[in-house]
Enzyme design. Structure first.
Site, PDB file in Angstrom:
ATOM      1  N   ASP A 230     -26.325 -34.745 -39.190  1.00 60.26           N
ATOM      2  CA  ASP A 230     -26.432 -33.967 -38.106  1.00 60.26           C
ATOM      3  C   ASP A 230     -27.698 -33.262 -37.979  1.00 60.26           C
ATOM      4  OD1 ASP A 230     -26.222 -32.706 -40.897  1.00 60.26           O
ATOM      5  OD2 ASP A 230     -25.187 -31.117 -40.043  1.00 60.26           O
TER       6      ASP A 230
ATOM      7  N   ASP B 162     -31.976 -33.807 -42.386  1.00 60.90           N
ATOM      8  CA  ASP B 162     -31.529 -34.994 -41.968  1.00 60.90           C
ATOM      9  C   ASP B 162     -32.779 -35.968 -41.422  1.00 60.90           C
ATOM     10  OD1 ASP B 162     -28.192 -34.269 -41.850  1.00 60.90           O
ATOM     11  OD2 ASP B 162     -29.381 -32.574 -41.431  1.00 60.90           O
TER      12      ASP B 162
ATOM     13  N   ASN C 283     -25.314 -28.916 -38.410  1.00 64.06           N
ATOM     14  CA  ASN C 283     -26.138 -27.684 -38.096  1.00 64.06           C
ATOM     15  C   ASN C 283     -26.224 -27.252 -36.643  1.00 64.06           C
ATOM     16  OD1 ASN C 283     -27.183 -27.884 -40.797  1.00 64.06           O
ATOM     17  ND2 ASN C 283     -28.134 -29.848 -40.536  1.00 64.06           N
TER      18      ASN C 283
ATOM     19  N   THR D 104     -24.537 -36.958 -44.404  1.00 64.52           N
ATOM     20  CA  THR D 104     -25.493 -35.989 -44.783  1.00 64.52           C
ATOM     21  C   THR D 104     -25.290 -34.500 -44.040  1.00 64.52           C
ATOM     22  OG1 THR D 104     -27.293 -36.447 -43.342  1.00 64.52           O
ATOM     23  CG2 THR D 104     -27.437 -37.356 -45.489  1.00 64.52           C
TER      24      THR D 104
ATOM     25  N   PHE E 111     -22.769 -25.729 -47.239  1.00 64.17           N
ATOM     26  CA  PHE E 111     -22.559 -25.751 -45.573  1.00 64.17           C
ATOM     27  C   PHE E 111     -21.622 -26.964 -45.289  1.00 64.17           C
ATOM     28  CE2 PHE E 111     -23.505 -27.184 -41.444  1.00 64.17           C
ATOM     29  CZ  PHE E 111     -23.361 -26.109 -40.886  1.00 64.17           C
ATOM     30  N   ASN E 112     -22.341 -27.998 -45.707  1.00 63.43           N
ATOM     31  CA  ASN E 112     -21.380 -29.240 -45.195  1.00 63.43           C
ATOM     32  C   ASN E 112     -20.088 -29.532 -45.433  1.00 63.43           C
ATOM     33  OD1 ASN E 112     -23.923 -30.080 -44.206  1.00 63.43           O
ATOM     34  ND2 ASN E 112     -24.345 -31.834 -45.685  1.00 63.43           N
TER      35      ASN E 112
ATOM     36  N   HIS F 229     -32.814 -31.258 -48.700  1.00 67.96           N
ATOM     37  CA  HIS F 229     -31.268 -31.929 -49.278  1.00 67.96           C
ATOM     38  C   HIS F 229     -31.305 -33.321 -49.050  1.00 67.96           C
ATOM     39  CE1 HIS F 229     -30.537 -27.588 -49.585  1.00 67.96           C
ATOM     40  NE2 HIS F 229     -30.728 -27.231 -48.264  1.00 67.96           N
ATOM     41  N   ASP F 230     -31.178 -33.422 -47.761  1.00 69.41           N
ATOM     42  CA  ASP F 230     -30.443 -34.791 -47.186  1.00 69.41           C
ATOM     43  C   ASP F 230     -31.104 -36.167 -47.855  1.00 69.41           C
ATOM     44  OD1 ASP F 230     -28.586 -33.437 -46.145  1.00 69.41           O
ATOM     45  OD2 ASP F 230     -29.403 -33.335 -43.989  1.00 69.41           O
TER      46      ASP F 230
HETATM   47  C1  PIR Z   1     -29.201 -26.733 -45.145  1.00 65.20           C
HETATM   48  C2  PIR Z   1     -28.121 -26.833 -44.102  1.00 65.20           C
HETATM   49  C3  PIR Z   1     -27.143 -26.080 -43.685  1.00 65.20           C
HETATM   50  C4  PIR Z   1     -27.308 -24.635 -44.015  1.00 65.20           C
HETATM   51  C5  PIR Z   1     -28.607 -24.329 -44.646  1.00 65.20           C
HETATM   52  N1  PIR Z   1     -28.587 -22.800 -44.839  1.00 65.20           N
HETATM   53  C6  PIR Z   1     -29.406 -25.171 -45.069  1.00 65.20           C
HETATM   54  C7  PIR Z   1     -27.750 -28.423 -43.945  1.00 65.20           C
HETATM   55  C8  PIR Z   1     -28.776 -29.501 -44.460  1.00 65.20           C
HETATM   56  O1  PIR Z   1     -29.046 -30.268 -43.216  1.00 65.20           O
HETATM   57  C9  PIR Z   1     -27.997 -30.198 -45.477  1.00 65.20           C
HETATM   58  O2  PIR Z   1     -27.487 -31.308 -44.991  1.00 65.20           O
HETATM   59  C10 PIR Z   1     -26.887 -29.312 -45.857  1.00 65.20           C
HETATM   60  N2  PIR Z   1     -26.561 -28.711 -44.608  1.00 65.20           N
HETATM   61  C11 PIR Z   1     -27.281 -28.423 -46.986  1.00 65.20           C
HETATM   62  O3  PIR Z   1     -26.365 -27.394 -47.107  1.00 65.20           O
HETATM   63 CA    CA Z   2     -27.583 -32.209 -42.808  1.00 63.43          CA
END
Ligand code: PIR
Ligand code: CA
Length: 315
Positions: free
Chosen positions: A9, A14, A38, A123, A164-165, A238-239
């Site tokens: 997303d 990502d 996102n 992701t 979040f995911n 993160h991703d």
């Molecule tokens: C990152 C994300 C969503 C919210 C925040 N605060 C930060 C997205 C990133 O793309 C990642 O996949 C995941 N969601 C981390 O929570």
């Molecule tokens: Ca993501």
């Protein structure tokens, strides 16, 4: 070479995951599928095509999937990724087209036609993957494994309990975590170790290519929103951590656990309740705990460098 479908997303991190997958010789990126998360689906799909255009990714299928979670209303993360979902850099018109197929159908087709050698790397929210599991349950046997960015066992980033995911579509996550396939959860406990520090950005900037400039601009925007929203000095990327796990499993340590998705909690909806001691149930996940930070950034920098190499572009 490991074949992967990246279900994402985009999203700043990502986008970094797309670059890492494309630039790594260990990975064959078969398809990029998009989901609402996102930002809305139209935006995440446009962003995937934008990143592909800058990186010269032309031989990879890009398909759009679900535009909302299974049951709940979509909640986006514009506070982190901006109105476009990929704020910061400016993009021209993308020259990479969307495949006409729905991402859920494409995921099913690719897995069912494979000989079991495709790894799923989600992701974003798990809506597309859950839909694919429900529509064609045989994909559970067909997928080599699923390595996802999502969840956490010590923290949340959207609520105190939820990442979040998983928070956006907990029902989808519950389907994916109970499907019975080999699953690795690369959660916040791990990804908060992958910080895009000024030193890292300097290494990437020094590559001096259009893609390195894109990566630096993305990370600089991400830094500002993360600083404002979460008090991080440097933003966690993160991703690409999930992609890195596929490239080189030794880049992180994982521990077997039972992970349950909380879908009903008053304060804990979307929590990945993680039991390392076998009280709640048998192991259904490998849970990432410790990142080899230097190795991770070497993979990321090398991938961006490789994308910029003329030999790769000419082929
Ligand atoms: C990152 C994300 C969503 C919210 C925040 N605060 C930060 C997205 C990133 O793309 C990642 O996949 C995941 N969601 C981390 O929570
Ligand atoms: Ca993501």
């Amino acid at each position: 070479m490991k074949k992967i479908i990246l279900d994402c997303d985009p999203g700043h991190d990502d986008a970094m995951a797309i670059l890492l997958a494309h630039g790594s010789p260990e990975i064959e990126l078969v398809a990029i599928t998009t989901v609402a998360g996102n930002q809305t689906l139209d935006k995440t799909s446009l962003n995937a095509r934008r990143v592909c255009t800058v990186a010269g990714i032309r031989d990879v299928l890009v398909a759009a999937g679900c535009d909302r979670p299974l049951i709940r209303e979509l909640k986006t993360a514009a506070y982190i990724h901006g109105e476009s979902g990929l704020d910061g850099p400016s993009f021209g018109e993308p020259t990479v087209a969307l495949d006409p197929r729905h991402a859920v159908d494409l995921i099913i087709e690719l897995l069912m036609q494979s000989n079991g050698d495709i790894t799923l790397v989600p992701t974003g929210p798990l809506t597309n993957i859950a839909m694919a599991v429900r529509k064609e349950p045989r994909i559970i046997q067909k997928a080599r494994e699923i390595v996802l960015m999502g969840g956490a066992y010590t923290r949340g980033n959207t609520t105190p309990a939820a990442e979040f995911n998983i928070y956006v579509d907990p029902e989808a996550a519950a389907i994916v975590f109970t499907a019975g396939w080999p699953l690795t959860m690369v959660g916040l406990d791990l990804t908060h170790q992958a910080l895009a520090t000024p030193a890292v950005l300097q290494r990437i900037a020094a590559l001096g290519t259009p893609v390195s400039r894109l990566a630096v601009q993305l990370m600089e925007f991400f830094r500002e929103t993360y600083r404002r929203n979460s008090g991080f000095d440097s933003p966690p990327v993160h991703d690409p951590c999930a992609v890195a796990r596929v490239i080189d499993p030794k880049v992180m340590h994982c521990v077997d656990a039972f992970v349950a998705i909380e879908t009903h909690g008053e304060f804990t909806s979307g929590m990945t309740v993680t039991d390392f001691s076998g009280r709640l149930g048998p192991t259904n996940a490998q849970v990432a705990t410790k990142l080899d930070v230097a190795r991770f950034w070497d993979l990321m920098v090398d991938a961006i460098e490789r994308i910029g190499a003329p030999a790769v572009r000419a082929s």
